[in-house]
Scaffold this motif. Structure first.
Motif, PDB file in Angstrom:
ATOM      1  N   GLU A   1       0.839  -1.197   0.000  1.00 36.15           N
ATOM      2  CA  GLU A   1       0.000   0.000   0.000  1.00 36.15           C
ATOM      3  C   GLU A   1       0.880   1.256   0.000  1.00 36.15           C
ATOM      4  O   GLU A   1       1.937   1.265   0.608  1.00 36.15           O
ATOM      5  CB  GLU A   1      -0.891   0.004   1.238  1.00 36.15           C
ATOM      6  CG  GLU A   1      -2.312   0.258   0.938  1.00 36.15           C
ATOM      7  CD  GLU A   1      -3.233  -0.022   2.119  1.00 36.15           C
ATOM      8  OE1 GLU A   1      -4.424   0.114   1.918  1.00 36.15           O
ATOM      9  OE2 GLU A   1      -2.777  -0.370   3.226  1.00 36.15           O
ATOM     10  N   PHE A   2       0.425   2.294  -0.675  1.00 38.25           N
ATOM     11  CA  PHE A   2       1.194   3.537  -0.732  1.00 38.25           C
ATOM     12  C   PHE A   2       0.255   4.733  -0.795  1.00 38.25           C
ATOM     13  O   PHE A   2      -0.917   4.601  -1.128  1.00 38.25           O
ATOM     14  CB  PHE A   2       2.133   3.553  -1.946  1.00 38.25           C
ATOM     15  CG  PHE A   2       1.416   3.427  -3.269  1.00 38.25           C
ATOM     16  CD1 PHE A   2       0.912   4.546  -3.916  1.00 38.25           C
ATOM     17  CD2 PHE A   2       1.246   2.187  -3.867  1.00 38.25           C
ATOM     18  CE1 PHE A   2       0.247   4.435  -5.132  1.00 38.25           C
ATOM     19  CE2 PHE A   2       0.586   2.063  -5.078  1.00 38.25           C
ATOM     20  CZ  PHE A   2       0.091   3.195  -5.712  1.00 38.25           C
ATOM     21  N   ASP A   3       0.793   5.890  -0.443  1.00 37.66           N
ATOM     22  CA  ASP A   3       0.034   7.115  -0.675  1.00 37.66           C
ATOM     23  C   ASP A   3       0.936   8.098  -1.420  1.00 37.66           C
ATOM     24  O   ASP A   3       2.149   8.063  -1.324  1.00 37.66           O
ATOM     25  CB  ASP A   3      -0.536   7.720   0.608  1.00 37.66           C
ATOM     26  CG  ASP A   3       0.495   8.077   1.646  1.00 37.66           C
ATOM     27  OD1 ASP A   3       1.529   8.651   1.283  1.00 37.66           O
ATOM     28  OD2 ASP A   3       0.273   7.794   2.832  1.00 37.66           O
ATOM     29  N   VAL A   4       0.293   8.908  -2.217  1.00 35.54           N
ATOM     30  CA  VAL A   4       0.971   9.929  -3.011  1.00 35.54           C
ATOM     31  C   VAL A   4       0.167  11.208  -2.883  1.00 35.54           C
ATOM     32  O   VAL A   4      -0.911  11.223  -2.290  1.00 35.54           O
ATOM     33  CB  VAL A   4       1.082   9.521  -4.496  1.00 35.54           C
ATOM     34  CG1 VAL A   4       2.016   8.363  -4.681  1.00 35.54           C
ATOM     35  CG2 VAL A   4      -0.264   9.214  -5.093  1.00 35.54           C
TER      36      VAL A   4
ATOM     37  N   ASP B   1      -8.315   9.494  -1.656  1.00 37.89           N
ATOM     38  CA  ASP B   1      -7.821  10.330  -0.559  1.00 37.89           C
ATOM     39  C   ASP B   1      -7.289   9.576   0.653  1.00 37.89           C
ATOM     40  O   ASP B   1      -7.834   9.658   1.743  1.00 37.89           O
ATOM     41  CB  ASP B   1      -8.916  11.300  -0.094  1.00 37.89           C
ATOM     42  CG  ASP B   1      -9.265  12.301  -1.179  1.00 37.89           C
ATOM     43  OD1 ASP B   1      -8.407  12.579  -2.028  1.00 37.89           O
ATOM     44  OD2 ASP B   1     -10.393  12.787  -1.167  1.00 37.89           O
ATOM     45  N   TYR B   2      -6.238   8.837   0.479  1.00 41.82           N
ATOM     46  CA  TYR B   2      -5.529   8.189   1.590  1.00 41.82           C
ATOM     47  C   TYR B   2      -6.407   7.226   2.394  1.00 41.82           C
ATOM     48  O   TYR B   2      -6.295   7.137   3.605  1.00 41.82           O
ATOM     49  CB  TYR B   2      -4.915   9.249   2.521  1.00 41.82           C
ATOM     50  CG  TYR B   2      -4.145  10.305   1.765  1.00 41.82           C
ATOM     51  CD1 TYR B   2      -2.915   9.997   1.208  1.00 41.82           C
ATOM     52  CD2 TYR B   2      -4.663  11.575   1.581  1.00 41.82           C
ATOM     53  CE1 TYR B   2      -2.206  10.946   0.489  1.00 41.82           C
ATOM     54  CE2 TYR B   2      -3.958  12.530   0.860  1.00 41.82           C
ATOM     55  CZ  TYR B   2      -2.727  12.213   0.324  1.00 41.82           C
ATOM     56  OH  TYR B   2      -2.039  13.147  -0.391  1.00 41.82           O
TER      57      TYR B   2
ATOM     58  N   ASN C   1      -6.005  -0.448   7.230  1.00 41.44           N
ATOM     59  CA  ASN C   1      -7.115  -0.243   8.166  1.00 41.44           C
ATOM     60  C   ASN C   1      -8.059  -1.435   8.254  1.00 41.44           C
ATOM     61  O   ASN C   1      -9.147  -1.328   8.817  1.00 41.44           O
ATOM     62  CB  ASN C   1      -7.881   1.021   7.783  1.00 41.44           C
ATOM     63  CG  ASN C   1      -7.018   2.256   7.912  1.00 41.44           C
ATOM     64  OD1 ASN C   1      -6.283   2.401   8.880  1.00 41.44           O
ATOM     65  ND2 ASN C   1      -7.083   3.136   6.929  1.00 41.44           N
ATOM     66  N   ASP C   2      -7.656  -2.569   7.678  1.00 38.18           N
ATOM     67  CA  ASP C   2      -8.413  -3.828   7.761  1.00 38.18           C
ATOM     68  C   ASP C   2      -9.818  -3.707   7.168  1.00 38.18           C
ATOM     69  O   ASP C   2     -10.776  -4.278   7.701  1.00 38.18           O
ATOM     70  CB  ASP C   2      -8.468  -4.308   9.214  1.00 38.18           C
ATOM     71  CG  ASP C   2      -8.687  -5.803   9.297  1.00 38.18           C
ATOM     72  OD1 ASP C   2      -8.243  -6.524   8.378  1.00 38.18           O
ATOM     73  OD2 ASP C   2      -9.321  -6.256  10.264  1.00 38.18           O
TER      74      ASP C   2
ATOM     75  N   ASN D   1     -20.063   2.137   1.196  1.00 36.15           N
ATOM     76  CA  ASN D   1     -20.279   2.299   2.630  1.00 36.15           C
ATOM     77  C   ASN D   1     -19.273   1.394   3.344  1.00 36.15           C
ATOM     78  O   ASN D   1     -19.245   0.189   3.095  1.00 36.15           O
ATOM     79  CB  ASN D   1     -21.712   1.917   2.987  1.00 36.15           C
ATOM     80  CG  ASN D   1     -22.029   2.116   4.450  1.00 36.15           C
ATOM     81  OD1 ASN D   1     -21.175   1.985   5.320  1.00 36.15           O
ATOM     82  ND2 ASN D   1     -23.285   2.415   4.738  1.00 36.15           N
ATOM     83  N   ILE D   2     -18.498   1.959   4.230  1.00 36.31           N
ATOM     84  CA  ILE D   2     -17.455   1.192   4.913  1.00 36.31           C
ATOM     85  C   ILE D   2     -18.030   0.019   5.707  1.00 36.31           C
ATOM     86  O   ILE D   2     -17.368  -0.995   5.912  1.00 36.31           O
ATOM     87  CB  ILE D   2     -16.592   2.110   5.810  1.00 36.31           C
ATOM     88  CG1 ILE D   2     -15.284   1.401   6.187  1.00 36.31           C
ATOM     89  CG2 ILE D   2     -17.361   2.557   7.044  1.00 36.31           C
ATOM     90  CD1 ILE D   2     -14.231   2.303   6.752  1.00 36.31           C
TER      91      ILE D   2
END
Length: 136
Positions: free
Chosen positions: A61-64, A91-92, A98-99, A122-123
């Protein structure tokens, strides 16, 4: 007297031209550095072993700037790791960290269900999450 004034103007113009050239070169060097710089921040790999022990799903996993995603690899018993897909999140969101994912192993494929973070999902309702299938 007039010739002296023209000489001063020529020198002044030459100085300005050299100064602008140096500024342009510095800007090009900085832009080149930024383009070649790796702007991704990677999380530690998430490794998920298949129920039969023959494969590992490796999720990086990565964020930019402006979002996040994951590179998904499949690793076999010979430690051959093959990149299978790249996922993109909003958006991150970072669903694996976060499972917020479900992995289903089938005979010929791996089904990854994950919360992408878009408004249509929906989470708390995995039926609304994105799905990616990977062939073994």
């Amino acid at each position: 007297m007039l010739a002296k004034g023209k000489k001063i103007m020529k020198r002044k113009n030459l100085f300005i031209l050299i100064f602008l050239a140096v500024v342009l070169i510095v800007i090009l060097i900085v832009v080149s550095y930024l383009i070649n710089m790796d702007l991704k921040y990677s999380e530690p790999d998430i490794v998920i072993l298949s129920p039969d022990g023959k494969f590992e799903l490796v999720i990086r996993e990565f964020d930019v700037l402006g979002g996040s995603g994951a590179e998904v690899y499949l690793k076999d018993l010979n430690n051959k790791k093959t990149k299978k897909t790249q996922l993109v999140f909003d958006d991150y969101t970072m669903p694996f960290k976060n499972d917020n994912y479900i992995i289903n192993w089938a005979d010929e494929k791996v089904v990854i269900k994950y919360y992408e973070g878009v408004p249509s999902q929906n989470i708390n309702e995995p039926d609304t999450w994105s799905v990616s299938e990977i062939k073994k």
